[in-house]
Write a protein that holds these residues in place. Sequence first.
Motif, PDB file in Angstrom:
ATOM      1  N   UNK A 269     -30.176   7.212 -15.479  1.00 16.49           N
ATOM      2  CA  UNK A 269     -29.959   6.932 -14.061  1.00 16.49           C
ATOM      3  C   UNK A 269     -28.856   5.893 -13.878  1.00 16.49           C
ATOM      4  N   UNK A 270     -28.817   4.897 -14.792  1.00 14.75           N
ATOM      5  CA  UNK A 270     -27.747   3.895 -14.725  1.00 14.75           C
ATOM      6  C   UNK A 270     -26.397   4.555 -15.025  1.00 14.75           C
ATOM      7  N   UNK A 271     -26.375   5.460 -16.009  1.00 11.84           N
ATOM      8  CA  UNK A 271     -25.137   6.160 -16.339  1.00 11.84           C
ATOM      9  C   UNK A 271     -24.671   7.030 -15.172  1.00 11.84           C
ATOM     10  N   UNK A 272     -25.617   7.635 -14.461  1.00  7.90           N
ATOM     11  CA  UNK A 272     -25.275   8.463 -13.303  1.00  7.90           C
ATOM     12  C   UNK A 272     -24.632   7.616 -12.199  1.00  7.90           C
ATOM     13  N   UNK A 273     -25.166   6.412 -12.014  1.00  8.82           N
ATOM     14  CA  UNK A 273     -24.583   5.520 -10.997  1.00  8.82           C
ATOM     15  C   UNK A 273     -23.134   5.194 -11.339  1.00  8.82           C
ATOM     16  N   UNK A 274     -22.898   4.975 -12.637  1.00  8.88           N
ATOM     17  CA  UNK A 274     -21.534   4.697 -13.089  1.00  8.88           C
ATOM     18  C   UNK A 274     -20.658   5.941 -12.964  1.00  8.88           C
ATOM     19  N   UNK A 275     -21.239   7.106 -13.337  1.00 10.39           N
ATOM     20  CA  UNK A 275     -20.456   8.351 -13.330  1.00 10.39           C
ATOM     21  C   UNK A 275     -20.076   8.775 -11.921  1.00 10.39           C
ATOM     22  N   UNK A 276     -20.932   8.540 -10.961  1.00  9.61           N
ATOM     23  CA  UNK A 276     -20.692   9.038  -9.605  1.00  9.61           C
ATOM     24  C   UNK A 276     -19.554   8.294  -8.899  1.00  9.61           C
ATOM     25  N   UNK A 277     -19.075   7.199  -9.508  1.00  7.20           N
ATOM     26  CA  UNK A 277     -17.881   6.549  -8.947  1.00  7.20           C
ATOM     27  C   UNK A 277     -16.648   7.424  -9.158  1.00  7.20           C
ATOM     28  N   UNK A 278     -16.739   8.377 -10.106  1.00  6.36           N
ATOM     29  CA  UNK A 278     -15.616   9.261 -10.376  1.00  6.36           C
ATOM     30  C   UNK A 278     -15.445  10.338  -9.309  1.00  6.36           C
ATOM     31  N   UNK A 279     -16.400  10.479  -8.435  1.00  3.96           N
ATOM     32  CA  UNK A 279     -16.306  11.499  -7.399  1.00  3.96           C
ATOM     33  C   UNK A 279     -15.153  11.215  -6.436  1.00  3.96           C
ATOM     34  N   UNK A 280     -14.765   9.932  -6.360  1.00  5.73           N
ATOM     35  CA  UNK A 280     -13.648   9.561  -5.459  1.00  5.73           C
ATOM     36  C   UNK A 280     -12.405   9.137  -6.236  1.00  5.73           C
ATOM     37  N   UNK A 281     -12.442   9.225  -7.560  1.00  2.24           N
ATOM     38  CA  UNK A 281     -11.308   8.826  -8.398  1.00  2.24           C
ATOM     39  C   UNK A 281     -10.190   9.866  -8.287  1.00  2.24           C
ATOM     40  N   UNK A 282      -8.924   9.385  -8.243  1.00  2.00           N
ATOM     41  CA  UNK A 282      -7.784  10.309  -8.139  1.00  2.00           C
ATOM     42  C   UNK A 282      -6.938  10.313  -9.405  1.00  2.00           C
ATOM     43  N   UNK A 283      -7.138   9.317 -10.274  1.00  2.00           N
ATOM     44  CA  UNK A 283      -6.386   9.243 -11.529  1.00  2.00           C
ATOM     45  C   UNK A 283      -7.120  10.086 -12.564  1.00  2.00           C
ATOM     46  N   UNK A 284      -6.523  11.209 -12.931  1.00  2.00           N
ATOM     47  CA  UNK A 284      -7.242  12.134 -13.803  1.00  2.00           C
ATOM     48  C   UNK A 284      -7.416  11.579 -15.215  1.00  2.00           C
ATOM     49  N   UNK A 285      -6.429  10.837 -15.714  1.00  2.00           N
ATOM     50  CA  UNK A 285      -6.528  10.284 -17.072  1.00  2.00           C
ATOM     51  C   UNK A 285      -7.647   9.250 -17.140  1.00  2.00           C
ATOM     52  N   UNK A 286      -7.651   8.365 -16.160  1.00  2.00           N
ATOM     53  CA  UNK A 286      -8.703   7.351 -16.105  1.00  2.00           C
ATOM     54  C   UNK A 286     -10.075   8.000 -15.955  1.00  2.00           C
ATOM     55  N   UNK A 287     -10.166   9.033 -15.091  1.00  2.00           N
ATOM     56  CA  UNK A 287     -11.434   9.727 -14.870  1.00  2.00           C
ATOM     57  C   UNK A 287     -11.916  10.421 -16.136  1.00  2.00           C
ATOM     58  N   UNK A 288     -10.976  11.069 -16.878  1.00  2.00           N
ATOM     59  CA  UNK A 288     -11.363  11.770 -18.098  1.00  2.00           C
ATOM     60  C   UNK A 288     -11.863  10.806 -19.157  1.00  2.00           C
ATOM     61  N   UNK A 289     -11.184   9.668 -19.306  1.00  2.00           N
ATOM     62  CA  UNK A 289     -11.596   8.688 -20.312  1.00  2.00           C
ATOM     63  C   UNK A 289     -12.980   8.115 -20.010  1.00  2.00           C
ATOM     64  N   UNK A 290     -13.201   7.751 -18.736  1.00  2.00           N
ATOM     65  CA  UNK A 290     -14.501   7.181 -18.371  1.00  2.00           C
ATOM     66  C   UNK A 290     -15.614   8.216 -18.529  1.00  2.00           C
ATOM     67  N   UNK A 291     -15.337   9.454 -18.137  1.00  2.00           N
ATOM     68  CA  UNK A 291     -16.351  10.499 -18.262  1.00  2.00           C
ATOM     69  C   UNK A 291     -16.711  10.754 -19.726  1.00  2.00           C
ATOM     70  N   UNK A 292     -15.712  10.764 -20.603  1.00  2.00           N
ATOM     71  CA  UNK A 292     -15.989  10.978 -22.021  1.00  2.00           C
ATOM     72  C   UNK A 292     -16.890   9.875 -22.568  1.00  2.00           C
ATOM     73  N   UNK A 293     -16.613   8.653 -22.137  1.00  2.00           N
ATOM     74  CA  UNK A 293     -17.446   7.515 -22.574  1.00  2.00           C
ATOM     75  C   UNK A 293     -18.886   7.675 -22.076  1.00  2.00           C
TER      76      UNK A 293
END
Length: 391
Positions: A269-293
């Motif tokens: 649930x904590x990871x989901x809270x962190x992951x859902x910030x990517x729903x508004x992210x526009x930088x694809x490289x930054x989004x891909x790196x954070x999602x992989x982590x």
Amino acid sequence: MREADGERAVGQYPDATPEEALAYFERKYVELNGQVTLLEQRAKGGAPAADIAKSVANLSKSVATANAVGNLAALAERLGALGGTVSELTEQQGVEAKAAGAAALAERAAIVEEAERLAAEDPAKTQWKQTSAALDALFAKWQAHQHDAPRIPKGEANELWKRFRAARTTIEQNRKAFFAELDSAHKDVRNRKQQLIEKAEALAPQGADGIPAYRNLLEDWKAAGRSGKKQDDAMWAKFKAAGDVLYSVKSEIDAADNEEFSANLVVKLELLTEAETLLTETDRVKARELLSSIQRRWDAAGKVPRDQVKPVEERMRKVEAAVRKLDDDHWKRNNPETKARAEGLAGQLHDAIAKLEAELAAAQETKDARKIKDATEALETRKAWLKAIGQ
């Protein structure tokens, strides 16, 4: 008493006055007159002609020798008239009796036909409880008809009874054969279900691992058919109890797993809270790196309680889809073929815009309203297209 052929002595009344004596014999006449009047009323009311004829004969004798004072000749005349009425009544009642007999015959025949209809039903489709009740009602109706309805000729009555008895016998034979066959079928079903119960009970040592085999047995149980409500209910209780043993073990395992996995759920649930910030992210490289982590930590977190698997997985799939869309959009914009087409189109649009701007300037100098309007609209359209292709 004076009569047509002379006088006739009608009796004596000693120790009384002449008036009292005369009154006594007049009362005798009044009684006879009442009997004749009553008989006339019965004849008008349709009393049996034979009874009327018998009463006329008896009263005629009584009037002829009556010890009474009154118009006995008038009484005799009225009785004679009743004799003619009796003849008419006899004929009329004969016609009525014939019609009543025909109606009674038709009613009796209708009872027989209904019984024969029941006998002709397909035994496999017959509702035996209703049919048996209907047959009993028909037999009671037959008995009541025999007792209360007009008599019908003996030969026809016997023939109808033979038909009714044959129909009843057929129904009874069909009923017995149907239930004998049903009992045999129920016995086979009971044997099959008893075998399934024994197989289900034998799965108990396997615990939760025996559930797939029990489910297969449950399908066989459904296909086995029914064996009578009471027997079926009792056998189902045994079969279900065997399954409950397996599912109770599974419930204990699930409960232990849920307790163990609850901590994992907190992490995810904590990871989901962190992951859902990517729903508004526009930088694809930054989004891909954070999602992989996040995905690496997600896999390491382990399983969650069964009832929470679907909700948390759906939330993660939504984030992954958003990041994947960023990559797709980037590829579309930077695809060499797509880019080349866009640049070619952009060049054409820039040329068209320059030309339209020159036309607009010329129209404004001449103050030609129509040309100004057309040039303005065309210019806005080309600029919109240019914006749409990202140029």
